[in-house]
Design an enzyme around this catalytic site. Structure first.
Site, mmCIF file in Angstrom:
data_model
loop_
_atom_site.group_PDB
_atom_site.id
_atom_site.type_symbol
_atom_site.label_atom_id
_atom_site.label_comp_id
_atom_site.label_asym_id
_atom_site.label_seq_id
_atom_site.Cartn_x
_atom_site.Cartn_y
_atom_site.Cartn_z
ATOM 1 N N HIS A 66 0.862 -1.196 0.000
ATOM 2 C CA HIS A 66 0.000 0.000 0.000
ATOM 3 C C HIS A 66 0.895 1.241 0.000
ATOM 4 O O HIS A 66 1.722 1.382 -0.896
ATOM 5 C CB HIS A 66 -0.940 -0.093 1.213
ATOM 6 C CG HIS A 66 -2.054 0.904 1.270
ATOM 7 N ND1 HIS A 66 -2.429 1.716 0.230
ATOM 8 C CD2 HIS A 66 -2.909 1.194 2.282
ATOM 9 C CE1 HIS A 66 -3.453 2.470 0.605
ATOM 10 N NE2 HIS A 66 -3.775 2.190 1.848
ATOM 11 N N HIS B 212 -2.199 -2.516 -9.551
ATOM 12 C CA HIS B 212 -3.230 -1.892 -8.721
ATOM 13 C C HIS B 212 -4.456 -2.785 -8.712
ATOM 14 O O HIS B 212 -4.782 -3.414 -9.724
ATOM 15 C CB HIS B 212 -3.600 -0.510 -9.274
ATOM 16 C CG HIS B 212 -4.264 0.361 -8.264
ATOM 17 N ND1 HIS B 212 -5.606 0.282 -7.984
ATOM 18 C CD2 HIS B 212 -3.759 1.313 -7.456
ATOM 19 C CE1 HIS B 212 -5.908 1.171 -7.043
ATOM 20 N NE2 HIS B 212 -4.816 1.798 -6.703
ATOM 21 N N ASP C 298 2.530 5.483 -6.551
ATOM 22 C CA ASP C 298 3.803 5.460 -5.809
ATOM 23 C C ASP C 298 5.030 5.531 -6.714
ATOM 24 O O ASP C 298 6.120 5.830 -6.230
ATOM 25 C CB ASP C 298 3.867 4.198 -4.949
ATOM 26 C CG ASP C 298 2.854 4.255 -3.825
ATOM 27 O OD1 ASP C 298 1.913 3.432 -3.817
ATOM 28 O OD2 ASP C 298 2.979 5.163 -2.985
HETATM 29 C C1 SDX Z 1 -1.515 2.073 -3.353
HETATM 30 O O1 SDX Z 1 -6.215 0.546 -3.316
HETATM 31 C C2 SDX Z 1 -5.755 1.728 -3.553
HETATM 32 O O2 SDX Z 1 -6.453 2.616 -4.079
HETATM 33 C C3 SDX Z 1 -4.304 1.966 -3.133
HETATM 34 C C4 SDX Z 1 -3.699 3.316 -3.529
HETATM 35 C C5 SDX Z 1 -4.355 4.472 -2.807
HETATM 36 O O3 SDX Z 1 -4.327 5.596 -3.337
HETATM 37 O O4 SDX Z 1 -4.806 4.262 -1.644
HETATM 38 O O5 SDX Z 1 -3.807 3.489 -4.934
HETATM 39 C C6 SDX Z 1 -2.210 3.365 -3.131
HETATM 40 O O6 SDX Z 1 -1.474 1.273 -2.441
HETATM 41 C C7 SDX Z 1 -0.953 1.752 -4.702
HETATM 42 C C8 SDX Z 1 -0.312 0.331 -4.763
HETATM 43 C C9 SDX Z 1 1.100 0.411 -4.177
HETATM 44 N N1 SDX Z 1 1.658 -0.983 -4.080
HETATM 45 C C10 SDX Z 1 2.664 -1.369 -4.886
HETATM 46 O O7 SDX Z 1 3.140 -0.690 -5.796
HETATM 47 C C11 SDX Z 1 3.197 -2.764 -4.553
HETATM 48 C C12 SDX Z 1 3.362 -3.573 -5.845
HETATM 49 N N2 SDX Z 1 2.022 -3.860 -6.362
HETATM 50 C C13 SDX Z 1 1.436 -5.139 -6.124
HETATM 51 O O8 SDX Z 1 1.818 -5.796 -4.960
HETATM 52 C C14 SDX Z 1 -0.033 -5.228 -6.511
HETATM 53 O O9 SDX Z 1 -0.145 -4.702 -7.768
HETATM 54 C C15 SDX Z 1 -1.079 -4.634 -5.588
HETATM 55 C C16 SDX Z 1 -0.944 -5.107 -4.192
HETATM 56 C C17 SDX Z 1 -1.028 -3.158 -5.619
HETATM 57 C C18 SDX Z 1 -2.442 -5.072 -6.121
HETATM 58 O O10 SDX Z 1 -2.444 -6.446 -6.065
HETATM 59 P P1 SDX Z 1 -3.738 -7.343 -6.355
HETATM 60 O O11 SDX Z 1 -4.852 -6.547 -6.915
HETATM 61 O O12 SDX Z 1 -4.015 -8.149 -5.140
HETATM 62 O O13 SDX Z 1 -3.215 -8.211 -7.530
HETATM 63 P P2 SDX Z 1 -2.483 -9.617 -7.369
HETATM 64 O O14 SDX Z 1 -1.453 -9.546 -6.270
HETATM 65 O O15 SDX Z 1 -3.520 -10.657 -7.270
HETATM 66 O O16 SDX Z 1 -1.662 -9.725 -8.737
HETATM 67 C C19 SDX Z 1 -2.347 -10.139 -9.932
HETATM 68 C C20 SDX Z 1 -1.248 -10.630 -10.859
HETATM 69 C C21 SDX Z 1 -0.304 -11.611 -10.166
HETATM 70 O O17 SDX Z 1 0.258 -12.438 -11.166
HETATM 71 P P3 SDX Z 1 -0.270 -13.974 -11.259
HETATM 72 O O18 SDX Z 1 0.010 -14.605 -9.918
HETATM 73 O O19 SDX Z 1 -1.754 -13.873 -11.587
HETATM 74 O O20 SDX Z 1 0.553 -14.557 -12.383
HETATM 75 O O21 SDX Z 1 -0.428 -9.511 -11.249
HETATM 76 C C22 SDX Z 1 0.898 -9.711 -10.755
HETATM 77 C C23 SDX Z 1 0.814 -10.735 -9.658
HETATM 78 O O22 SDX Z 1 2.040 -11.441 -9.547
HETATM 79 N N3 SDX Z 1 1.357 -8.425 -10.235
HETATM 80 C C24 SDX Z 1 2.611 -7.987 -10.298
HETATM 81 C C25 SDX Z 1 2.605 -6.723 -9.686
HETATM 82 N N4 SDX Z 1 1.366 -6.439 -9.260
HETATM 83 C C26 SDX Z 1 0.601 -7.495 -9.605
HETATM 84 N N5 SDX Z 1 3.730 -8.552 -10.805
HETATM 85 C C27 SDX Z 1 4.877 -7.820 -10.710
HETATM 86 N N6 SDX Z 1 4.949 -6.604 -10.133
HETATM 87 C C28 SDX Z 1 3.839 -6.028 -9.614
HETATM 88 N N7 SDX Z 1 3.919 -4.846 -9.050
#
Ligand code: SDX
Length: 380
Positions: A224, A263, A317
């Site tokens: 997050h 996201h 971010d």
């Molecule tokens: C914020 O919710 C909000 O509005 C949050 C926010 C706000 O203003 O409050 O926008 C602020 O928190 C932004 C997000 C910051 N976090 C990051 O940058 C951390 C990296 N991102 C990920 O961990 C991820 O994208 C999340 C946590 C943000 C979202 O994850 P989800 O929706 O639970 O998606 P998921 O983990 O189920 O991933 C789906 C697929 C997976 O691949 P498969 O297992 O299906 O093969 O996408 C891949 C993931 O591995 N994936 C990524 C990735 N994000 C998702 N792969 C590589 N790098 C990434 N960053």
């Protein structure tokens, strides 16, 4: 025997758990509006104070209303002596997010009616926390650096006052504007994890301080708000522009999460990332940090090539990291910056929840055993 129900959604993905009049997100098209106004218009034309008024009052202020709101906010800038003493008692090696969470929680003890939950009382508490949090972060950072606390200056805007208290010198207009754009773009964002946390806590009719404390705890997480610090660490680890490709491809091969990308809602570029990318490029050019921007841009191009088909794009971010670095903030202050802004959104959602409350109490699918006999311990 499972009592599985069709409504189970892991991580509550896609579940509507609240109604709000503050921010609208279209994740498919990459649209974000605060009370119907695009984040692009607010970033280019508004101020953080005006944006907070918009979120809390569901409309833009007239000039006299904005002047009155600004005056009220500035009257809460100052920290009481008890609060300063608590900050000075914190260990100098405490992490700033832990320090902020601890001190905001303690602000309940300076409030004669901490548990009062009328909308007017909640709004006043919200203003106290919104106005006081910058002073807390600045004072803790100066405390850990062995410097005297700098008192707030009520002649300064929210953003200018924070940079003044942090650095002990008046910031340039360019830095103030850049910081204000960061505050505007981070202020609210639907039912993200920390906002949901705040609504869940206040739905028990707890109190604003408890709701804010829980929200700060949630925001610290690297999935997050903590991601902006992860982005900066990644940029620092990549020694040069020509090492970006091997570095990122190695992470992709190891199925590592690339901080600042992906996201739960956006399956297009986060419109805040677009705003902050423009800001980061300008600031990087002005401050001799173009290497950071160029590495960021190279990462974005590689991620576009490798992951756009999966709907993984830069989020808020990704470019905020370069922006905060160019403003001169230490890396472990990046996530506290997110909190300073998001206090506005959290407070707005707490007040919305109080205005039409129902206790949050989801259910579970029980997937464990039934009718299990109790075995005496000597027989196990
Ligand atoms: C914020 O919710 C909000 O509005 C949050 C926010 C706000 O203003 O409050 O926008 C602020 O928190 C932004 C997000 C910051 N976090 C990051 O940058 C951390 C990296 N991102 C990920 O961990 C991820 O994208 C999340 C946590 C943000 C979202 O994850 P989800 O929706 O639970 O998606 P998921 O983990 O189920 O991933 C789906 C697929 C997976 O691949 P498969 O297992 O299906 O093969 O996408 C891949 C993931 O591995 N994936 C990524 C990735 N994000 C998702 N792969 C590589 N790098 C990434 N960053």
């Amino acid at each position: 025997m499972s009592t599985a129900s069709s409504t189970f959604s892991k991580g509550l993905e896609g579940v509507v758990a609240a109604q709000t009049e503050m921010s609208f997100i279209n994740g498919t098209e990459g649209i974000l509006e605060y009370v119907g106004i695009s984040i692009g218009d607010l970033a280019s034309k508004s101020t953080f104070e005006e944006t907070v008024f918009l979120l809390w009052n569901k409309r833009l202020p007239t000039q006299p209303e904005l002047d009155a709101f600004t005056k009220e906010l500035r009257s809460d800038y100052a920290m009481c002596d008890a609060l300063k003493a608590r900050i000075r008692a914190l260990p100098k090696d405490a992490q700033p997010m832990h320090a902020l969470r601890t001190i905001v929680s303690s602000m309940a003890m300076d409030d004669p009616n901490p548990n009062e939950n009328s909308v007017e009382a909640a709004r006043h508490k919200a203003l106290r926390i919104l106005a006081g949090a910058p002073a807390v972060v600045a004072a803790f950072d100066r405390h850990r650096r062995g410097l005297d606390i700098v008192e707030p200056d009520q002649s300064l805007s929210f953003s200018a006052n924070f940079l003044w208290m942090l650095n002990g010198e008046k910031p340039t207009d360019a830095m103030v504007r850049a910081f204000d754009i960061c505050m505007i773009t981070h202020a609210d964002h639907g039912l993200n994890n920390s906002t949901f946390t705040a609504r869940v806590i206040i739905s028990t009719l707890s109190d604003m301080y408890s709701a804010m404390t829980g929200a700060i705890g949630s925001l610290r997480g690297p999935l997050h708000g903590g991601a902006n610090e992860g982005v900066m660490k990644m940029l620092n680890e990549i020694p040069s522009l020509d090492q970006v490709e091997p570095y990122i491809m190695d992470k992709i091969k190891n199925k590592d999460r690339i901080m600042g990308f992906g996201h739960r809602v956006y399956k297009a570029k986060d419109p805040r990332a677009a705003e902050l990318m423009t800001l980061a490029k300008q600031l990087a050019d002005d401050t001799g940090n173009m290497d950071l921007y160029e590495k960021s841009h190279a990462i974005e191009q590689i991620m576009e090539r490798e992951y756009a088909s999966k709907g993984i794009y830069p989020n808020v971010d990704f470019y905020s990291a370069t922006t905060y670095h160019c403003i001169g903030l230490q890396l472990d202050l990046f996530t506290p910056m997110f909190a300073l802004s998001r206090i506005a959104g959290w407070a707005g959602h707490v007040i919305e929840q109080l205005s039409d409350n129902r206790l949050y109490r989801p259910t579970t699918d029980y997937v464990g055993p039934h009718n299990v006999a109790y075995t005496a311990i000597e027989d196990r």
